[in-house]
Motif scaffolding. Structure first.
Motif, mmCIF file in Angstrom:
data_model
loop_
_atom_site.group_PDB
_atom_site.id
_atom_site.type_symbol
_atom_site.label_atom_id
_atom_site.label_comp_id
_atom_site.label_asym_id
_atom_site.label_seq_id
_atom_site.Cartn_x
_atom_site.Cartn_y
_atom_site.Cartn_z
ATOM 1 N N GLY A 139 -4.522 8.105 8.667
ATOM 2 C CA GLY A 139 -3.318 8.328 7.878
ATOM 3 C C GLY A 139 -2.704 7.045 7.377
ATOM 4 N N SER A 140 -1.658 7.201 6.573
ATOM 5 C CA SER A 140 -0.898 6.082 6.025
ATOM 6 C C SER A 140 0.588 6.349 6.220
ATOM 7 N N LEU A 141 1.336 5.263 6.278
ATOM 8 C CA LEU A 141 2.777 5.361 6.452
ATOM 9 C C LEU A 141 3.471 4.744 5.248
ATOM 10 N N MET A 142 4.383 5.483 4.639
ATOM 11 C CA MET A 142 5.202 4.970 3.539
ATOM 12 C C MET A 142 6.651 4.936 3.986
ATOM 13 N N HIS A 143 7.320 3.819 3.690
ATOM 14 C CA HIS A 143 8.696 3.630 4.151
ATOM 15 C C HIS A 143 9.379 2.641 3.221
ATOM 16 N N PRO A 144 10.703 2.748 3.018
ATOM 17 C CA PRO A 144 11.413 1.787 2.165
ATOM 18 C C PRO A 144 11.295 0.341 2.651
ATOM 19 N N GLY A 145 10.955 0.138 3.919
ATOM 20 C CA GLY A 145 10.796 -1.206 4.453
ATOM 21 C C GLY A 145 9.466 -1.848 4.128
ATOM 22 N N LEU A 146 8.567 -1.094 3.459
ATOM 23 C CA LEU A 146 7.230 -1.595 3.140
ATOM 24 C C LEU A 146 7.068 -1.781 1.635
ATOM 25 N N ILE A 147 6.565 -2.940 1.233
ATOM 26 C CA ILE A 147 6.249 -3.170 -0.172
ATOM 27 C C ILE A 147 5.004 -2.350 -0.508
ATOM 28 N N PRO A 148 5.046 -1.487 -1.496
ATOM 29 C CA PRO A 148 3.894 -0.627 -1.787
ATOM 30 C C PRO A 148 2.719 -1.424 -2.369
ATOM 31 N N VAL A 149 1.546 -1.232 -1.781
ATOM 32 C CA VAL A 149 0.306 -1.816 -2.312
ATOM 33 C C VAL A 149 -0.796 -0.764 -2.238
ATOM 34 N N PHE A 150 -1.830 -0.966 -3.037
ATOM 35 C CA PHE A 150 -2.985 -0.067 -3.027
ATOM 36 C C PHE A 150 -4.202 -0.877 -3.456
ATOM 37 N N GLY A 151 -5.294 -0.751 -2.717
ATOM 38 C CA GLY A 151 -6.457 -1.554 -3.047
ATOM 39 C C GLY A 151 -7.737 -1.000 -2.463
ATOM 40 N N PRO A 152 -8.837 -1.723 -2.647
ATOM 41 C CA PRO A 152 -10.141 -1.260 -2.168
ATOM 42 C C PRO A 152 -10.254 -1.357 -0.652
ATOM 43 N N SER A 153 -11.290 -0.776 -0.110
ATOM 44 C CA SER A 153 -11.507 -0.751 1.326
ATOM 45 C C SER A 153 -11.555 -2.160 1.915
ATOM 46 N N ALA A 154 -11.012 -2.300 3.107
ATOM 47 C CA ALA A 154 -11.030 -3.588 3.796
ATOM 48 C C ALA A 154 -12.213 -3.716 4.755
ATOM 49 N N TYR A 155 -12.953 -2.614 4.991
ATOM 50 C CA TYR A 155 -13.980 -2.604 6.025
ATOM 51 C C TYR A 155 -15.291 -2.032 5.500
ATOM 52 N N GLN A 156 -16.378 -2.670 5.899
ATOM 53 C CA GLN A 156 -17.688 -2.238 5.427
ATOM 54 C C GLN A 156 -18.123 -0.903 6.022
ATOM 55 N N HIS A 157 -17.569 -0.527 7.174
ATOM 56 C CA HIS A 157 -17.973 0.748 7.781
ATOM 57 C C HIS A 157 -17.288 1.934 7.110
#
Length: 242
Positions: free
Chosen positions: A45-63
């Motif tokens: 899952g993911s967490l969205m909150h006003p305290g977090l700057i929104p970002v979106f990008g490609p996978s960070a892990y090869q698995h």
């Protein structure tokens, strides 16, 4: 707002939860990256909150090449009863308290919570002692007294972890909620902190291998460097500028 891939998978009871602070050199976040990649943890899952700057990008892990990353993600290892909450942006300070309170509510049923962090190396006052310091809640100490008695870390008694970001603040909120919690941080220098990340994971595993279970049949588990570290300092300088 919490977005889950499958609500039936999400239950903190009996789990160890690892949370990085947004600290100097991003050492704690890099340590969590290593843990997620090495144990091939599943993003649940993911967490969205006003305290977090929104970002979106490609996978960070090869698995997990088809996944996408966001500001705050939750990873799970069912077999190890381990959950990692990973942050990828700084916090917006005026909403940090609200975010911490929400995290405390989220992990209320966890068996234990470990907050990882770092502090400026030049703030270390006692030369020749361990580069790690920690503080624990009393219920965490009671559960792990034997292990804590055997570590060489110094117990932190101060009011500020310089360079430690939100780690100490989160620790106190979790402690006040009677959640078994430990803050473990390492003194580091700015720069390439990938080695510090590996050492933080090693120390945490040495405290109690049941936290991370990085040993298989008496042998140490190999730490896997995530694919996202290839651009840890951005793209190479283009030759066109010369």
């Amino acid at each position: 707002m919490l977005q889950l891939k499958n609500k039936d998978l999400f239950d903190f009871r009996g789990y160890t939860v690892i949370i990085p602070s947004i600290c100097v050199g991003n050492a704690a976040q890099l340590a969590c990256d290593l843990l997620i990649a090495s144990k091939e943890m599943e993003r649940i899952g993911s967490l969205m909150h006003p305290g977090l700057i929104p970002v979106f990008g490609p996978s960070a892990y090869q698995h997990d090449p088809d996944e996408r990353v966001a500001s705050c993600e939750i990873y799970q290892s069912k077999t190890d009863k381990l959950i990692v909450i990973q942050f990828r942006t700084p916090l917006i300070s005026r909403h940090a308290q609200s975010l911490h309170s929400y995290l405390a509510q989220l992990v209320q049923q966890a068996e234990r919570v470990v907050v990882l962090g770092a502090s400026f190396g030049f703030e270390k006052r006692e030369i020749g002692t361990s580069p790690y310091e920690y503080c624990v809640s009393e219920n965490f100490r009671e559960s792990h007294k034997t292990e804590l008695d055997n570590v060489k870390w110094m117990e932190f008694k101060g009011d500020v972890v310089f360079g430690g970001g939100n780690g100490l603040q989160l620790f106190h909120i979790l402690k006040d909620k009677k959640i078994p919690v430990m803050l473990l941080f390492r003194y580091v220098l700015e720069g390439d902190n990938s080695t510090d990340a590996k050492l933080i994971i090693k120390e945490l595993n040495d405290l109690c291998s049941s936290f991370l279970q990085l040993k298989l049949e008496g042998e140490k588990m190999k730490l896997i460097v995530p694919i996202s570290w290839k651009l840890l300092f951005g793209n190479d300088v283009t030759s066109l500028i010369f």
